[in-house]
Structures are given as structure tokens and as C-alpha cells.
Design a protein around this motif. Structure first.
Motif, mmCIF file in Angstrom:
data_model
loop_
_atom_site.group_PDB
_atom_site.id
_atom_site.type_symbol
_atom_site.label_atom_id
_atom_site.label_comp_id
_atom_site.label_asym_id
_atom_site.label_seq_id
_atom_site.Cartn_x
_atom_site.Cartn_y
_atom_site.Cartn_z
ATOM 1 N N GLY A 162 8.424 -53.846 -40.464
ATOM 2 C CA GLY A 162 8.820 -52.665 -40.823
ATOM 3 C C GLY A 162 9.156 -51.341 -40.319
ATOM 4 O O GLY A 162 8.942 -51.625 -39.874
ATOM 5 N N GLY A 163 9.669 -50.770 -40.791
ATOM 6 C CA GLY A 163 10.511 -49.381 -39.781
ATOM 7 C C GLY A 163 9.477 -48.386 -40.151
ATOM 8 O O GLY A 163 8.488 -48.119 -41.318
ATOM 9 N N LEU A 164 8.919 -46.935 -39.660
ATOM 10 C CA LEU A 164 8.812 -46.059 -39.834
ATOM 11 C C LEU A 164 8.965 -44.577 -39.763
ATOM 12 O O LEU A 164 9.700 -44.347 -38.379
ATOM 13 C CB LEU A 164 7.238 -45.348 -39.121
ATOM 14 N N ARG A 165 9.485 -43.848 -40.523
ATOM 15 C CA ARG A 165 10.099 -42.706 -40.017
ATOM 16 C C ARG A 165 9.177 -41.143 -40.595
ATOM 17 O O ARG A 165 8.876 -41.024 -42.014
ATOM 18 C CB ARG A 165 11.549 -42.882 -41.105
ATOM 19 N N ILE A 166 8.819 -40.728 -39.666
ATOM 20 C CA ILE A 166 8.468 -39.396 -39.806
ATOM 21 C C ILE A 166 9.251 -38.353 -40.838
ATOM 22 O O ILE A 166 9.514 -37.368 -39.060
ATOM 23 C CB ILE A 166 7.404 -39.189 -38.832
ATOM 24 N N ASP A 167 8.832 -37.705 -41.453
ATOM 25 C CA ASP A 167 10.203 -36.845 -41.505
ATOM 26 C C ASP A 167 9.790 -35.416 -40.733
ATOM 27 O O ASP A 167 8.910 -35.078 -40.372
ATOM 28 C CB ASP A 167 10.199 -36.087 -43.011
ATOM 29 N N ARG A 168 10.894 -34.197 -40.558
ATOM 30 C CA ARG A 168 11.121 -33.806 -39.216
ATOM 31 C C ARG A 168 9.814 -32.402 -40.027
ATOM 32 O O ARG A 168 9.339 -31.408 -39.755
ATOM 33 C CB ARG A 168 12.155 -33.294 -39.239
ATOM 34 N N PRO B 10 15.949 -35.039 -30.344
ATOM 35 C CA PRO B 10 15.123 -35.977 -31.109
ATOM 36 C C PRO B 10 14.142 -36.625 -31.090
ATOM 37 O O PRO B 10 13.375 -35.940 -30.010
ATOM 38 C CB PRO B 10 15.864 -37.769 -29.823
ATOM 39 N N GLU B 11 13.444 -37.371 -31.697
ATOM 40 C CA GLU B 11 11.523 -37.516 -31.284
ATOM 41 C C GLU B 11 11.340 -37.795 -30.099
ATOM 42 O O GLU B 11 9.733 -37.770 -30.163
ATOM 43 C CB GLU B 11 11.466 -38.347 -32.309
ATOM 44 N N ARG B 12 11.973 -38.454 -28.769
ATOM 45 C CA ARG B 12 11.808 -38.971 -27.957
ATOM 46 C C ARG B 12 11.737 -38.359 -26.918
ATOM 47 O O ARG B 12 11.481 -37.538 -26.178
ATOM 48 C CB ARG B 12 12.429 -40.427 -27.313
ATOM 49 N N GLN B 13 12.094 -36.777 -27.289
ATOM 50 C CA GLN B 13 12.639 -35.517 -26.621
ATOM 51 C C GLN B 13 12.129 -34.296 -27.723
ATOM 52 O O GLN B 13 13.526 -33.428 -26.911
ATOM 53 C CB GLN B 13 13.856 -35.189 -25.317
ATOM 54 N N LEU B 14 11.616 -34.037 -28.185
ATOM 55 C CA LEU B 14 11.637 -32.914 -29.280
ATOM 56 C C LEU B 14 10.792 -31.486 -28.261
ATOM 57 O O LEU B 14 10.852 -31.288 -27.298
ATOM 58 C CB LEU B 14 9.879 -32.656 -29.581
ATOM 59 N N ARG B 15 12.258 -30.364 -28.843
ATOM 60 C CA ARG B 15 12.114 -29.440 -28.835
ATOM 61 C C ARG B 15 11.593 -28.683 -29.891
ATOM 62 O O ARG B 15 11.952 -28.202 -30.738
ATOM 63 C CB ARG B 15 13.182 -28.502 -27.996
ATOM 64 N N ALA C 120 1.328 -38.340 -34.033
ATOM 65 C CA ALA C 120 3.326 -38.854 -34.549
ATOM 66 C C ALA C 120 3.888 -40.351 -33.632
ATOM 67 O O ALA C 120 5.321 -40.262 -33.463
ATOM 68 C CB ALA C 120 3.910 -38.076 -34.953
ATOM 69 N N ASP C 121 3.617 -40.112 -32.491
ATOM 70 C CA ASP C 121 4.266 -41.187 -30.885
ATOM 71 C C ASP C 121 5.005 -40.219 -30.937
ATOM 72 O O ASP C 121 6.271 -40.694 -30.472
ATOM 73 C CB ASP C 121 4.137 -42.904 -31.183
ATOM 74 N N CYS C 122 5.507 -38.685 -30.521
ATOM 75 C CA CYS C 122 6.926 -37.862 -30.378
ATOM 76 C C CYS C 122 6.360 -37.443 -29.377
ATOM 77 O O CYS C 122 5.264 -37.382 -29.009
ATOM 78 C CB CYS C 122 6.944 -36.723 -31.328
ATOM 79 N N ARG C 123 7.181 -38.098 -28.321
ATOM 80 C CA ARG C 123 7.061 -37.117 -26.712
ATOM 81 C C ARG C 123 8.235 -35.294 -27.216
ATOM 82 O O ARG C 123 9.360 -35.912 -27.591
ATOM 83 C CB ARG C 123 8.027 -37.580 -25.460
ATOM 84 N N VAL C 124 7.108 -34.264 -26.128
ATOM 85 C CA VAL C 124 7.631 -33.174 -26.593
ATOM 86 C C VAL C 124 8.068 -33.376 -25.591
ATOM 87 O O VAL C 124 7.483 -32.302 -24.367
ATOM 88 C CB VAL C 124 6.277 -32.206 -27.081
ATOM 89 N N ALA C 125 9.633 -32.608 -25.141
ATOM 90 C CA ALA C 125 10.136 -31.583 -23.995
ATOM 91 C C ALA C 125 9.902 -30.115 -23.851
ATOM 92 O O ALA C 125 9.244 -30.469 -22.278
ATOM 93 C CB ALA C 125 12.060 -32.338 -23.826
ATOM 94 N N THR C 126 10.003 -29.810 -24.836
ATOM 95 C CA THR C 126 9.088 -28.019 -24.836
ATOM 96 C C THR C 126 9.048 -27.676 -25.490
ATOM 97 O O THR C 126 9.068 -27.901 -26.635
ATOM 98 C CB THR C 126 10.850 -27.219 -23.609
ATOM 99 N N VAL C 127 8.051 -26.420 -25.156
ATOM 100 C CA VAL C 127 7.983 -25.949 -26.503
ATOM 101 C C VAL C 127 7.604 -24.893 -25.875
ATOM 102 O O VAL C 127 7.373 -23.918 -25.052
ATOM 103 C CB VAL C 127 5.837 -25.851 -26.178
#
Length: 140
Positions: free
Chosen positions: A32-38, A79-84, A116-123
Motif C-alpha cells: 500500500g501507500g504512505l501519505r504524511i500530512d503536511r 512537493p515532498e521531493r522539493q520542499l521549500r 519522512a523521506d522528504c527532500r528539502v530544496a530551501t530553508v
């Protein structure tokens, strides 16, 4: 209160559902899938920022009345692969601001990736206040 209590048979049946047709165990990605709420991602970022030394919690005031404390505030975009991420936080004074902000950026990036296996583009960090160290009461 209503509910069901699992038995040994139902536990065995549910374990059998994770096995593939060929007798092997189904891969986790196929189950199944996994979705993590914002909101969860936002709280991870805020908690990571608050855990950096020299970041402080501020007293929240509404109409001159104290209503508790708050730490860093985060806003997420993309998106979760390029979070700002945009963070507002208060720092201890006189702390080295550039070093502290760099540590905040790194901690937020690593925690979001680890948890959360998210990639952060900028902080982007905005320092909203500098709070002096509390002084010890003087005895006269």
C-alpha cells in the motif's frame, strides 16, 4: 464501548495476507501507500528548529495578555521531493546568528529526510526576535 478482540486465528490469517502467491513475503512497497500530512511535516520542521541550541521559545501575547509560549513557526510549499520551508524563530542574544541559522537549516533538512523521506530544496529563516539571557535576581 464497542470493538473486537483479535484471536490467535485472526492474527494468523492477517499474517498470511502479507505473503505472496509464491509463498514469499510481499514487499512493503506492494502492500500500500504512505501519505504524511503536511501538518506533520510542518511540526517536524518546527521541532527540529526548536531543538537547536540558542533557539528560544517566546511568550505569546494577545491584546497584552500572556497566552502561553511558542517556538519556531514553519510554512511549507512545494512537493515532498522539493520542499521549500520558511521558518520564523527567535534566537538567544548574543548568539552567533549566522552559525545558529546554519545549524537550524541543517537540522531541519536532516530530520525531514530521516523521519519522512522528504527532500528539502530551501530553508528560508527569518529571525523575528533576539532574546537576552535571563538575569539572575540580585540580592541587596
Amino acid at each position: 464501548m464497542t470493538g473486537t478482540v483479535g484471536t490467535a486465528e485472526s492474527a494468523t490469517e492477517s499474517a498470511a495476507t502479507t505473503r505472496s502467491e509464491h509463498g514469499g513475503i510481499t514487499e512493503p512497497s506492494e502492500r500500500g501507500g504512505l501519505r504524511i500530512d503536511r501538518g506533520v511535516l510542518r511540526r517536524i520542521a518546527e521541532h527540529a528548529a526548536d531543538s537547536v541550541p540558542n533557539c528560544v521559545r517566546m511568550r505569546r501575547r494577545v491584546a497584552g495578555l500572556g497566552t502561553g509560549e511558542h517556538g519556531a513557526t514553519a510554512r511549507l510549499a512545494g512537493p515532498e521531493r522539493q520542499l521549500r520551508i520558511r521558518l520564523d524563530l527567535a534566537l538567544r542574544y548574543p548568539a552567533p546568528i549566522a552559525e545558529t541559522v546554519s545549524a537550524v537549516r541543517e537540522r531541519v533538512r536532516t530530520e525531514l529526510e530521516r523521519m519522512a523521506d522528504c527532500r528539502v530544496a530551501t530553508v528560508d529563516v527569518t529571525v523575528t526576535a533576539l532574546v537576552p539571557h535571563p538575569t539572575a535576581p540580585r540580592v541587596e
